[in-house]
Design a protein around this motif. Sequence first.
Motif, PDB file in Angstrom:
ATOM      1  N   ILE A   1       0.844  -1.207   0.000  1.00 31.93           N
ATOM      2  CA  ILE A   1       0.000   0.000   0.000  1.00 31.93           C
ATOM      3  C   ILE A   1       0.874   1.250   0.000  1.00 31.93           C
ATOM      4  O   ILE A   1       0.609   2.217  -0.738  1.00 31.93           O
ATOM      5  N   HIS A   2       1.948   1.248   0.797  1.00 29.08           N
ATOM      6  CA  HIS A   2       2.866   2.387   0.810  1.00 29.08           C
ATOM      7  C   HIS A   2       3.474   2.606  -0.576  1.00 29.08           C
ATOM      8  O   HIS A   2       3.601   3.744  -1.040  1.00 29.08           O
ATOM      9  N   ALA A   3       3.840   1.488  -1.254  1.00 28.58           N
ATOM     10  CA  ALA A   3       4.410   1.594  -2.608  1.00 28.58           C
ATOM     11  C   ALA A   3       3.407   2.225  -3.567  1.00 28.58           C
ATOM     12  O   ALA A   3       3.758   3.062  -4.404  1.00 28.58           O
ATOM     13  N   SER A   4       2.150   1.828  -3.445  1.00 29.25           N
ATOM     14  CA  SER A   4       1.112   2.376  -4.314  1.00 29.25           C
ATOM     15  C   SER A   4       0.913   3.872  -4.052  1.00 29.25           C
ATOM     16  O   SER A   4       0.788   4.665  -4.990  1.00 29.25           O
ATOM     17  N   LEU A   5       0.898   4.251  -2.774  1.00 30.62           N
ATOM     18  CA  LEU A   5       0.664   5.651  -2.421  1.00 30.62           C
ATOM     19  C   LEU A   5       1.815   6.553  -2.853  1.00 30.62           C
ATOM     20  O   LEU A   5       1.626   7.770  -3.021  1.00 30.62           O
ATOM     21  N   THR A   6       3.001   5.967  -3.016  1.00 32.37           N
ATOM     22  CA  THR A   6       4.163   6.765  -3.436  1.00 32.37           C
ATOM     23  C   THR A   6       4.391   6.713  -4.938  1.00 32.37           C
ATOM     24  O   THR A   6       5.490   7.019  -5.415  1.00 32.37           O
ATOM     25  N   GLY A   7       3.354   6.314  -5.688  1.00 28.88           N
ATOM     26  CA  GLY A   7       3.413   6.443  -7.137  1.00 28.88           C
ATOM     27  C   GLY A   7       3.850   5.220  -7.902  1.00 28.88           C
ATOM     28  O   GLY A   7       4.365   5.337  -9.013  1.00 28.88           O
ATOM     29  N   HIS A   8       3.652   4.020  -7.338  1.00 24.52           N
ATOM     30  CA  HIS A   8       4.028   2.791  -8.031  1.00 24.52           C
ATOM     31  C   HIS A   8       2.782   1.964  -8.350  1.00 24.52           C
ATOM     32  O   HIS A   8       1.807   1.964  -7.589  1.00 24.52           O
ATOM     33  N   LEU A   9       2.839   1.243  -9.462  1.00 25.67           N
ATOM     34  CA  LEU A   9       1.794   0.281  -9.803  1.00 25.67           C
ATOM     35  C   LEU A   9       2.220  -1.067  -9.256  1.00 25.67           C
ATOM     36  O   LEU A   9       3.322  -1.546  -9.546  1.00 25.67           O
ATOM     37  N   VAL A  10       1.370  -1.666  -8.425  1.00 22.26           N
ATOM     38  CA  VAL A  10       1.720  -2.907  -7.727  1.00 22.26           C
ATOM     39  C   VAL A  10       0.779  -4.024  -8.162  1.00 22.26           C
ATOM     40  O   VAL A  10      -0.447  -3.868  -8.130  1.00 22.26           O
ATOM     41  N   PHE A  11       1.352  -5.154  -8.563  1.00 20.49           N
ATOM     42  CA  PHE A  11       0.581  -6.362  -8.860  1.00 20.49           C
ATOM     43  C   PHE A  11       0.870  -7.386  -7.767  1.00 20.49           C
ATOM     44  O   PHE A  11       2.012  -7.510  -7.296  1.00 20.49           O
ATOM     45  N   SER A  12      -0.159  -8.158  -7.395  1.00 20.96           N
ATOM     46  CA  SER A  12       0.081  -9.212  -6.408  1.00 20.96           C
ATOM     47  C   SER A  12      -1.017 -10.266  -6.509  1.00 20.96           C
ATOM     48  O   SER A  12      -1.924 -10.159  -7.341  1.00 20.96           O
ATOM     49  N   THR A  13      -0.916 -11.296  -5.657  1.00 19.57           N
ATOM     50  CA  THR A  13      -1.899 -12.388  -5.665  1.00 19.57           C
ATOM     51  C   THR A  13      -2.406 -12.649  -4.258  1.00 19.57           C
ATOM     52  O   THR A  13      -1.767 -12.316  -3.255  1.00 19.57           O
ATOM     53  N   LEU A  14      -3.581 -13.258  -4.196  1.00 22.95           N
ATOM     54  CA  LEU A  14      -4.174 -13.759  -2.961  1.00 22.95           C
ATOM     55  C   LEU A  14      -4.795 -15.117  -3.256  1.00 22.95           C
ATOM     56  O   LEU A  14      -5.036 -15.459  -4.419  1.00 22.95           O
ATOM     57  N   HIS A  15      -5.075 -15.867  -2.203  1.00 20.34           N
ATOM     58  CA  HIS A  15      -5.768 -17.147  -2.360  1.00 20.34           C
ATOM     59  C   HIS A  15      -7.183 -17.004  -1.795  1.00 20.34           C
ATOM     60  O   HIS A  15      -7.412 -17.191  -0.600  1.00 20.34           O
TER      61      HIS A  15
ATOM     62  N   TYR B   1      -9.912   2.258   4.961  1.00 23.95           N
ATOM     63  CA  TYR B   1      -9.544   3.440   4.169  1.00 23.95           C
ATOM     64  C   TYR B   1      -8.267   3.213   3.370  1.00 23.95           C
ATOM     65  O   TYR B   1      -8.070   3.781   2.298  1.00 23.95           O
ATOM     66  N   MET B   2      -7.358   2.360   3.885  1.00 29.34           N
ATOM     67  CA  MET B   2      -6.130   2.052   3.159  1.00 29.34           C
ATOM     68  C   MET B   2      -6.432   1.222   1.912  1.00 29.34           C
ATOM     69  O   MET B   2      -5.823   1.398   0.852  1.00 29.34           O
ATOM     70  N   VAL B   3      -7.403   0.301   2.046  1.00 31.81           N
ATOM     71  CA  VAL B   3      -7.798  -0.533   0.910  1.00 31.81           C
ATOM     72  C   VAL B   3      -8.439   0.321  -0.178  1.00 31.81           C
ATOM     73  O   VAL B   3      -8.086   0.236  -1.362  1.00 31.81           O
ATOM     74  N   THR B   4      -9.376   1.166   0.215  1.00 29.03           N
ATOM     75  CA  THR B   4     -10.098   1.974  -0.789  1.00 29.03           C
ATOM     76  C   THR B   4      -9.197   3.013  -1.441  1.00 29.03           C
ATOM     77  O   THR B   4      -9.447   3.429  -2.576  1.00 29.03           O
ATOM     78  N   ALA B   5      -8.143   3.446  -0.730  1.00 26.12           N
ATOM     79  CA  ALA B   5      -7.254   4.468  -1.281  1.00 26.12           C
ATOM     80  C   ALA B   5      -6.310   3.925  -2.338  1.00 26.12           C
ATOM     81  O   ALA B   5      -5.793   4.690  -3.161  1.00 26.12           O
TER      82      ALA B   5
END
Length: 594
Positions: free
Chosen positions: A432-446, A465-469
Amino acid sequence: MSRTPDAKNERMGKAPAAGPAAIGDLTRVRHQRIGEILIQMGRINESQLNDALAIKKKRGGAIGAVVVDLGYCEEADVSAALAIQAGMRRVNLDELDIPADVVEKVDAITARSYSVVPIEFVGGKLTVAMADPNNFRALDELHMLLDYEIEGALADPQAVVRALDKYYAEAQSVEAVISELGDGAQWINESDAETIDLEDLRAMSESQPVKKLLNLVLLQAIRDKASDIHFEPFEDEFKMRYRIDGVLYEMVPPPRHIALAVVSRIKVMSNLDIAERRLPQDGRIELTVGGKQVDLRVSVLPTMFGESVVMRVLDRTQVELDITKLGLREDEQVVLDELIHLPNGIVIVTGPTGCGKTTTLYSALSAINSIDTKIITTEDPVEYDIDGLIQVQINPDIELTFGRCLRHILRQDPDVILVGEIRDIETAEIAIHASLTGHLVFSTLHTNDAPTAITRLLDLGLEPYMVTATLEAVIAQRLVRRVCTNCRAEFEPTEEALWQLDLTLEEVRGRTFYFGKGCDQCNNTGYRGRRGIFEIMRLDDALKDLILKQSSTNVVRDEAKKRGMRTLRDSGLMAIYDGITTIEEVVKATIAEQ
């Protein structure tokens, strides 16, 4: 009109070129440049070499290709020169009578996969004839597969094909190799393994029948496009199974007494400790089969009745990292294209193990992999080496975790980051911090579907609020088997089959359903290959409001469907109606709506 080298040489006042017999006498010129070797062979002269060097300097390329393009000599001459440069001798396979015991040193599938013909076996060294003098990797892999010192010899490509047809007219089957393993008197049982001498164990793993069986199994699995190969010891039997298109198929089982020898052979090939039988081990085998690079990831697990081995087949040529070939429908393709070109945010791909998440993510990264975009991945494990991507292998044994990697990755000035999996609150918060600082982040969940991924993130400890942001979209996916197009036929589904999809005969009236009758091309399964079905939930203001209110998963799912989300079951139905898959596959891969 083509000109022969001899005719050209005669016009230049030269003697006819040296014949094939004389080529083998030129080993003294080994390690010289190709142009110099061609001169000593009498194929070109110094003037022609100078012409070729001038052109090579202007346009680049190999000197051998240049002299062929200029018509100064033939490709066969350049191949012969390359062989001499590599220290190979040239042989005429049509004139050789290869002894049966030499032919038996290489099984039919291995010989045909590598396009080699064994011609001589002296003092533990096996000489094989091959058409490509530059294929040194094949010699290295034959050494690993066969455990002989391997030497190459150059032969005419057509002569290699004729020799393979002559000496390997009938490909040896797994059943035939198993029959050579004997009654077990010469093999060591699992019960005696604790007291066995290490040299005896190694010698048993290097026996010809064991090497032949394992090579046959590996090459057949690669040929049949298997994703996994299982070797499983039980009390009274030793099973071998393949997983093809997500389904396990059992092979003819070898005798139980061969288990220790086969497992030891796999350990030798993957550089594992054959003496260690109490702890799990992981290794890797790299092969090039039929010009295709294949990685085998080896996992050895101790069990009650011996060691179980699973080999994951990673064949790069079988995984098309093309975002347009994942199985996305046109509208889904548009959404994914928008997501992967966002300047920042988080995109999560979710689903169970083996549903194709890695392929989808790699395809997305490949689509945006360019010189002006820095992409860094953290993976466990790194499955495919992609040119242009900075890939980091996670290693928990030395505390190199996703969270620790991510902290340092942010200092590497990336544009796009792939986090192999969000497993804990630490990894989630850094993403989330990476996304907020201007990065596009890809990841996975199960998780089972896209809306459930929201609940999973909140359960990890993230604030709504962190999820929605940061979260832009969740993509759930499954893989379904494709109906074989060679034996596809229409059929009328029964009411019972339709009930499984909550459908009635009236609802599907006018629809055409297909199934595969089974043929040689699909190994009589009726299916050939797999494709993805997708559920894409893109977060808009309405969905973000529900997340901030911590609404239930069912409420979020219902709202997402109202806003155009196509569920996995709906995607599966559309694939059925398109004749791509079957009712059984969609029922197996998806769950009914609640």
